[in-house]
Scaffold this motif. Structure first.
Motif, PDB file in Angstrom:
ATOM      1  N   SER A  53      36.743 -17.076 -56.418  1.00 47.44           N
ATOM      2  CA  SER A  53      37.898 -16.383 -57.123  1.00 47.44           C
ATOM      3  C   SER A  53      38.485 -16.814 -58.260  1.00 47.44           C
ATOM      4  N   THR A  54      39.425 -15.654 -58.925  1.00 43.33           N
ATOM      5  CA  THR A  54      39.411 -16.213 -60.242  1.00 43.33           C
ATOM      6  C   THR A  54      40.847 -16.716 -59.956  1.00 43.33           C
ATOM      7  N   SER A  55      41.308 -15.912 -58.696  1.00 41.22           N
ATOM      8  CA  SER A  55      42.873 -16.622 -57.475  1.00 41.22           C
ATOM      9  C   SER A  55      42.459 -18.271 -56.534  1.00 41.22           C
ATOM     10  N   ASP A  56      41.468 -18.255 -57.158  1.00 37.99           N
ATOM     11  CA  ASP A  56      40.958 -19.710 -56.668  1.00 37.99           C
ATOM     12  C   ASP A  56      41.211 -20.802 -57.619  1.00 37.99           C
ATOM     13  N   ALA A  57      40.477 -20.309 -59.340  1.00 39.28           N
ATOM     14  CA  ALA A  57      40.709 -21.180 -59.857  1.00 39.28           C
ATOM     15  C   ALA A  57      41.614 -21.025 -60.949  1.00 39.28           C
ATOM     16  N   ALA A  58      42.656 -20.066 -60.498  1.00 36.42           N
ATOM     17  CA  ALA A  58      44.469 -20.007 -60.694  1.00 36.42           C
ATOM     18  C   ALA A  58      45.140 -21.083 -60.124  1.00 36.42           C
ATOM     19  N   SER A  59      44.373 -20.817 -58.685  1.00 37.03           N
ATOM     20  CA  SER A  59      45.684 -21.930 -57.906  1.00 37.03           C
ATOM     21  C   SER A  59      45.691 -23.357 -58.323  1.00 37.03           C
ATOM     22  N   PHE A  60      44.269 -23.686 -58.475  1.00 32.21           N
ATOM     23  CA  PHE A  60      43.362 -25.531 -58.501  1.00 32.21           C
ATOM     24  C   PHE A  60      44.636 -24.816 -60.252  1.00 32.21           C
ATOM     25  N   PHE A  61      44.473 -24.509 -61.095  1.00 30.83           N
ATOM     26  CA  PHE A  61      44.891 -25.374 -62.139  1.00 30.83           C
ATOM     27  C   PHE A  61      46.800 -25.486 -62.028  1.00 30.83           C
ATOM     28  N   THR A  62      47.393 -24.463 -61.478  1.00 34.76           N
ATOM     29  CA  THR A  62      48.626 -24.720 -61.598  1.00 34.76           C
ATOM     30  C   THR A  62      49.006 -25.650 -60.268  1.00 34.76           C
ATOM     31  N   SER A  63      48.285 -26.360 -59.774  1.00 32.53           N
ATOM     32  CA  SER A  63      48.604 -27.079 -58.347  1.00 32.53           C
ATOM     33  C   SER A  63      48.034 -28.452 -59.230  1.00 32.53           C
ATOM     34  N   TYR A  64      47.131 -29.086 -59.705  1.00 33.58           N
ATOM     35  CA  TYR A  64      46.632 -30.268 -60.679  1.00 33.58           C
ATOM     36  C   TYR A  64      46.876 -30.560 -62.013  1.00 33.58           C
ATOM     37  N   TYR A  65      46.750 -28.946 -62.990  1.00 34.94           N
ATOM     38  CA  TYR A  65      47.143 -29.412 -63.884  1.00 34.94           C
ATOM     39  C   TYR A  65      48.586 -29.183 -64.991  1.00 34.94           C
ATOM     40  N   HIS A  66      49.332 -30.202 -64.621  1.00 39.08           N
ATOM     41  CA  HIS A  66      49.906 -30.477 -64.736  1.00 39.08           C
ATOM     42  C   HIS A  66      51.212 -32.148 -65.443  1.00 39.08           C
ATOM     43  N   PRO A  67      52.514 -31.670 -65.782  1.00 40.83           N
ATOM     44  CA  PRO A  67      52.842 -32.880 -66.162  1.00 40.83           C
ATOM     45  C   PRO A  67      52.312 -34.558 -65.204  1.00 40.83           C
ATOM     46  N   GLY A  68      53.576 -33.523 -64.134  1.00 43.95           N
ATOM     47  CA  GLY A  68      52.801 -34.404 -63.049  1.00 43.95           C
ATOM     48  C   GLY A  68      52.024 -34.695 -62.607  1.00 43.95           C
ATOM     49  N   ASN A  69      50.831 -34.750 -62.663  1.00 45.59           N
ATOM     50  CA  ASN A  69      49.560 -34.819 -62.665  1.00 45.59           C
ATOM     51  C   ASN A  69      48.544 -35.998 -63.499  1.00 45.59           C
ATOM     52  N   CYS A  70      49.229 -36.109 -64.201  1.00 45.42           N
ATOM     53  CA  CYS A  70      48.688 -36.214 -66.222  1.00 45.42           C
ATOM     54  C   CYS A  70      49.196 -37.586 -66.717  1.00 45.42           C
ATOM     55  N   VAL A  71      48.051 -37.907 -67.429  1.00 46.96           N
ATOM     56  CA  VAL A  71      48.008 -39.300 -67.885  1.00 46.96           C
ATOM     57  C   VAL A  71      47.716 -39.434 -69.355  1.00 46.96           C
ATOM     58  N   LEU A  72      48.686 -39.421 -70.507  1.00 42.79           N
ATOM     59  CA  LEU A  72      48.904 -38.831 -71.686  1.00 42.79           C
ATOM     60  C   LEU A  72      48.234 -40.550 -72.159  1.00 42.79           C
ATOM     61  N   THR A  73      47.081 -40.673 -73.520  1.00 40.85           N
ATOM     62  CA  THR A  73      46.747 -41.853 -73.904  1.00 40.85           C
ATOM     63  C   THR A  73      47.223 -42.202 -75.047  1.00 40.85           C
ATOM     64  N   LEU A  74      47.531 -42.588 -75.676  1.00 43.90           N
ATOM     65  CA  LEU A  74      46.933 -42.564 -77.222  1.00 43.90           C
ATOM     66  C   LEU A  74      46.698 -43.906 -77.841  1.00 43.90           C
ATOM     67  N   VAL A  75      46.024 -44.492 -79.228  1.00 42.86           N
ATOM     68  CA  VAL A  75      45.214 -45.249 -79.133  1.00 42.86           C
ATOM     69  C   VAL A  75      45.681 -45.439 -80.876  1.00 42.86           C
ATOM     70  N   ARG A  89      56.992 -33.316 -78.544  1.00 42.48           N
ATOM     71  CA  ARG A  89      57.605 -32.692 -79.344  1.00 42.48           C
ATOM     72  C   ARG A  89      55.924 -31.157 -78.405  1.00 42.48           C
ATOM     73  N   TYR A  90      54.811 -31.362 -78.787  1.00 41.01           N
ATOM     74  CA  TYR A  90      54.032 -30.538 -78.358  1.00 41.01           C
ATOM     75  C   TYR A  90      53.595 -30.348 -76.784  1.00 41.01           C
ATOM     76  N   PHE A  91      54.484 -31.265 -75.397  1.00 37.03           N
ATOM     77  CA  PHE A  91      54.201 -30.950 -74.501  1.00 37.03           C
ATOM     78  C   PHE A  91      55.868 -31.262 -73.713  1.00 37.03           C
ATOM     79  N   GLY A  92      56.375 -31.416 -74.647  1.00 35.07           N
ATOM     80  CA  GLY A  92      57.913 -31.442 -73.572  1.00 35.07           C
ATOM     81  C   GLY A  92      58.703 -30.278 -73.077  1.00 35.07           C
ATOM     82  N   GLY A  93      58.318 -29.183 -73.292  1.00 38.89           N
ATOM     83  CA  GLY A  93      58.389 -28.235 -72.812  1.00 38.89           C
ATOM     84  C   GLY A  93      57.670 -27.818 -71.603  1.00 38.89           C
TER      85      GLY A  93
END
Length: 305
Positions: A53-75, A89-93
């Motif tokens: 459902s739409t709510s399933d997708a939204a709940s999954f997104f808010t649970s896992y797609y956030h800075p605390g569960n993210c690795v940002l790699t710059l090369v 600048r781009y992600f701090g907010g």
């Protein structure tokens, strides 16, 4: 609904409507218990996709797609201070969040009883696939098992290919490879596609002869040296490209929490000895510890045991 149809079409193109496209689905189900996180494909089934459902997708997104569960790699040509400033600048907010606790996946013992599934499908040729449980990636014994599978079936100079394709001429293709997974248990597989006059039982027996012989003797010095050189060439090739270099650092940060391991990976892999490879094959790639999936040519019919 739009995105659901996009994913369903992807499943049709990559899994459902191509020869042997459901290999990974059957292999995972054979290798892992039904309630294990690795027992099914990431893309799921059509029923899964229909039920989302739409709510399933939204709940999954808010649970896992956030800075605390993210690795940002710059090369590339960038200084660390500049990189941190740009990230801020781009992600701090983006607000922080806590990722749900992931259940621990205990290591599984080797398979027992040789579970089997046979399917009849409109494939170009009959085929045999065998799978084994392996230790989690990031361990020396996993690396040793990876080397064993590479020697057995990693290229056209491998034992399986030389025996089945060039020697006995009973297969059009053959190989073996591991899939390194972090959650307690990885898995390895071997396959061969039969020529027209070759029975699948004969094909399977011949494959097992090569696995048994390898477990008895281990790799030759030449085979071990070739695997090391090939690994180093491929690893350095990945580090030479920005995109794949970023992927490697991100992978080791995400799965192991130590991106610096990328720099010592070649030395670590090449330190595996022939005895370790032989012992890994004896412990994890024994014939009685396998599962078997066979494809027979014909209309769609499934039979499992």
């Amino acid at each position: 609904d739009n995105q659901r149809e996009v994913v369903k079409e992807e499943k049709r193109q990559r899994y459902d409507n191509v020869p042997y496209g459901d290999v990974i689905e059957h292999a995972l189900a054979l290798t892992f218990p039904p309630d294990h996180p690795y027992a099914h494909t990431v893309i799921g089934s059509m029923a899964d996709l229909d039920a989302a459902s739409t709510s399933d997708a939204a709940s999954f997104f808010t649970s896992y797609y956030h800075p605390g569960n993210c690795v940002l790699t710059l090369v590339g040509d960038i200084e660390p201070e500049d990189g941190f400033a740009r990230a801020e600048r781009y992600f701090g907010g983006i607000p922080a969040a806590r990722t749900p606790q992931r259940p621990e996946a205990a290591p599984l013992p080797p398979l027992a009883g040789v579970p089997r599934v046979s399917v009849t499908e409109p494939v170009p040729a009959g085929a045999v696939y065998m799978t084994w449980r392996l230790p989690a990636r990031g361990t020396r014994v996993y690396d040793a098992a990876e080397i064993a599978l590479d020697v057995l079936g990693g290229s056209q100079t491998s034992r399986l290919y030389r025996r089945l394709v060039h020697g006995d001429r009973c297969a059009s293709a053959a190989g073996s490879s591991p899939m390194g997974l972090i959650g307690g248990t990885s898995f390895g597989f071997a396959f061969a596609r039969a020529l027209e006059d070759t029975g699948l039982d004969t094909l399977e027996d011949t494959m097992l002869e090569e696995f048994s012989r390898f477990a008895e003797d281990g790799p030759t010095d030449e085979e071990l040296a070739r695997t090391r050189v090939q690994f180093e060439r491929e690893w350095l090739g990945q580090l030479a490209r920005f995109e794949s270099r970023a992927d490697l650092f991100g992978c080791y940060a995400t799965l192991h929490g130590r991106p610096e391991l990328v720099n010592s990976r070649v030395a670590e892999f090449c330190s595996i000895t022939a005895d370790e490879v032989r012992d890994a094959a004896r412990a994890w790639l024994r014939p009685e510890q396998r599962a078997v999936l066979t494809y027979r040519r014909g209309l769609h019919v499934g039979e499992g045991s």
